[in-house]
Design an enzyme around this catalytic site. Sequence first.
Site, PDB file in Angstrom:
ATOM      1  N   ARG A   1      38.130  44.580  50.274  1.00  0.00           N
ATOM      2  CA  ARG A   1      38.581  44.942  48.929  1.00  0.00           C
ATOM      3  C   ARG A   1      37.364  45.377  48.115  1.00  0.00           C
ATOM      4  O   ARG A   1      36.319  44.719  48.144  1.00  0.00           O
ATOM      5  CB  ARG A   1      39.241  43.717  48.270  1.00  0.00           C
ATOM      6  CG  ARG A   1      39.663  43.957  46.831  1.00  0.00           C
ATOM      7  CD  ARG A   1      40.338  42.709  46.256  1.00  0.00           C
ATOM      8  NE  ARG A   1      40.359  42.765  44.816  1.00  0.00           N
ATOM      9  CZ  ARG A   1      41.377  43.231  44.082  1.00  0.00           C
ATOM     10  NH1 ARG A   1      42.480  43.662  44.667  1.00  0.00           N
ATOM     11  NH2 ARG A   1      41.300  43.249  42.775  1.00  0.00           N
TER      12      ARG A   1
ATOM     13  N   ASP B   1      37.660  35.735  31.539  1.00  0.00           N
ATOM     14  CA  ASP B   1      36.513  36.577  31.194  1.00  0.00           C
ATOM     15  C   ASP B   1      36.101  36.295  29.751  1.00  0.00           C
ATOM     16  O   ASP B   1      36.950  36.229  28.867  1.00  0.00           O
ATOM     17  CB  ASP B   1      36.873  38.063  31.350  1.00  0.00           C
ATOM     18  CG  ASP B   1      37.174  38.427  32.799  1.00  0.00           C
ATOM     19  OD1 ASP B   1      36.772  37.654  33.702  1.00  0.00           O
ATOM     20  OD2 ASP B   1      37.818  39.472  33.032  1.00  0.00           O
TER      21      ASP B   1
ATOM     22  N   HIS C   1      38.973  31.866  36.842  1.00  0.00           N
ATOM     23  CA  HIS C   1      38.168  31.903  35.619  1.00  0.00           C
ATOM     24  C   HIS C   1      38.848  32.795  34.593  1.00  0.00           C
ATOM     25  O   HIS C   1      39.774  33.540  34.918  1.00  0.00           O
ATOM     26  CB  HIS C   1      36.773  32.476  35.913  1.00  0.00           C
ATOM     27  CG  HIS C   1      36.797  33.928  36.318  1.00  0.00           C
ATOM     28  ND1 HIS C   1      37.213  34.339  37.556  1.00  0.00           N
ATOM     29  CD2 HIS C   1      36.485  35.055  35.632  1.00  0.00           C
ATOM     30  CE1 HIS C   1      37.152  35.663  37.616  1.00  0.00           C
ATOM     31  NE2 HIS C   1      36.717  36.127  36.459  1.00  0.00           N
TER      32      HIS C   1
ATOM     33  N   HIS D   1      42.357  34.138  36.158  1.00  0.00           N
ATOM     34  CA  HIS D   1      42.637  34.940  37.348  1.00  0.00           C
ATOM     35  C   HIS D   1      41.642  34.614  38.447  1.00  0.00           C
ATOM     36  O   HIS D   1      40.628  33.951  38.196  1.00  0.00           O
ATOM     37  CB  HIS D   1      42.633  36.440  37.003  1.00  0.00           C
ATOM     38  CG  HIS D   1      41.375  36.910  36.344  1.00  0.00           C
ATOM     39  ND1 HIS D   1      41.037  36.599  35.041  1.00  0.00           N
ATOM     40  CD2 HIS D   1      40.341  37.659  36.803  1.00  0.00           C
ATOM     41  CE1 HIS D   1      39.873  37.135  34.734  1.00  0.00           C
ATOM     42  NE2 HIS D   1      39.414  37.784  35.785  1.00  0.00           N
TER      43      HIS D   1
HETATM   44  C1  GA4 Z   1      33.181  36.289  34.424  1.00  0.00           C
HETATM   45  C2  GA4 Z   1      33.374  37.741  33.974  1.00  0.00           C
HETATM   46  C3  GA4 Z   1      32.258  38.686  34.489  1.00  0.00           C
HETATM   47  O1  GA4 Z   1      32.430  38.937  35.880  1.00  0.00           O
HETATM   48  C4  GA4 Z   1      30.851  38.067  34.273  1.00  0.00           C
HETATM   49  C5  GA4 Z   1      30.812  36.770  35.069  1.00  0.00           C
HETATM   50  C6  GA4 Z   1      29.484  35.992  35.103  1.00  0.00           C
HETATM   51  C7  GA4 Z   1      28.707  36.291  36.400  1.00  0.00           C
HETATM   52  O2  GA4 Z   1      29.314  36.554  37.444  1.00  0.00           O
HETATM   53  O3  GA4 Z   1      27.476  36.209  36.338  1.00  0.00           O
HETATM   54  C8  GA4 Z   1      29.856  34.491  34.946  1.00  0.00           C
HETATM   55  C9  GA4 Z   1      31.388  34.459  34.619  1.00  0.00           C
HETATM   56  C10 GA4 Z   1      31.706  35.886  34.217  1.00  0.00           C
HETATM   57  C11 GA4 Z   1      31.760  33.452  33.518  1.00  0.00           C
HETATM   58  C12 GA4 Z   1      30.876  32.190  33.405  1.00  0.00           C
HETATM   59  C13 GA4 Z   1      29.472  32.358  34.008  1.00  0.00           C
HETATM   60  C14 GA4 Z   1      29.054  33.809  33.849  1.00  0.00           C
HETATM   61  C15 GA4 Z   1      29.563  33.581  36.133  1.00  0.00           C
HETATM   62  C16 GA4 Z   1      29.567  32.233  35.489  1.00  0.00           C
HETATM   63  C17 GA4 Z   1      29.708  31.084  36.154  1.00  0.00           C
HETATM   64  C18 GA4 Z   1      29.754  39.060  34.588  1.00  0.00           C
HETATM   65  C19 GA4 Z   1      30.775  37.500  32.875  1.00  0.00           C
HETATM   66  O4  GA4 Z   1      30.364  38.058  31.878  1.00  0.00           O
HETATM   67  O5  GA4 Z   1      31.248  36.195  32.877  1.00  0.00           O
END
Ligand code: GA4
Length: 344
Positions: free
Chosen positions: A282, A217, A215, A272
């Site tokens: 981890r 961020d 994914h 990443h």
């Molecule tokens: C990715 C980056 C951060 O960890 C996060 C993630 C969020 C989650 O885990 O709830 C998301 C992911 C993240 C991107 C798209 C959506 C939202 C899971 C998901 C499938 C906290 C964020 O802000 O976006």
Amino acid sequence: MVTLSKPVIEQLSLPPKTPINKMLPSIKIPLIDLSKPDSKALIVKACEEFGFFKVINHGVPTEFISRLEREATKFFSLPLSDKQLAGPPNPYGYGHKKIGNNGDVGWIEYLLMNITPQLDLHHHNLPSIFSDNPMEFRCAVEDYVQEVRRMACEVLELIADGLRIQPTQVFSKLLKDEKSDSVFRLNHYPPCPSDQLEFKNNNNNNNNMIGFGEHTDPQIISVLRSNNTCGLEIFLQDGNWLPVPPDQNSFFFNVGDSLQVMTNGRFKSVRHRVITNKLKSRISMIYFGGPPMSERIRPLPSLTGGDDETSLYKEFTWFEYKTSAYKSRLADNRLVPFQKIAAS
Ligand code: GA4
């Protein structure tokens, strides 16, 4: 006459192709020494080429880092039912295997916290979990986040300066804003046996399981620190995954989608993922620096020459982007709906 000592076919054939994973060590993760004057140019280069870099001489006290790791380890060692008292992770709380709301899973447990510069963790149930000393966990998070935010702002100001953007606080002010929508995440990837088919990583031929799927961020910048267990990998522009050797004394920076937009695509938000380890746990702690909800995100005029025509993205508020991100799957390219269609 020339005599061939080896069979002709052997001498004329090309050497066998080096397996991809043997070639990768030649590519080095950009290393930024924040105490050196050349760091500004090197950070800009790293953001353009990788969207990722490692920072040393960061000034974050070791004690803050190890204290938070101790608190995180204590939290993840609690019985599941206690950890669940922190509430479900939509959007803040404790999560176990499920990531987001749309069917993604990983070999992971985690705690998601909303953090603003005036940190207020009161609305979490955390104090009741840590009944022996409820304040310890909160203080550890507060002290750590404050220092990491300071460092992230320093890096963002170097970036703005390196891109010749004025004022140099264009990015850092968004993280310092009292309404900044920043997130803090503690992750625990327990050792994973290789028979967990649900978590099998189809994207390489070894037996590693997916801890956190690929994914990007959504925020501006992410700052990660982990213990000494490997697992993090970044996706390179040539299509290979590059394992990032762990280093518990350094921080790893990711360019997020919002910074890609604000730099009009000059910086790339890096794809990443984390793969699990069969033997070791981890633990990672990540600060996601985001803007206030109402902030308009668009390419900065100084990078488009003030010309709207050259802007690659439509303008959106962080609220709009976040809402759309939470409807997506982890691996989706969340910027696509916000790209301007190239005129044909
Ligand atoms: C990715 C980056 C951060 O960890 C996060 C993630 C969020 C989650 O885990 O709830 C998301 C992911 C993240 C991107 C798209 C959506 C939202 C899971 C998901 C499938 C906290 C964020 O802000 O976006």
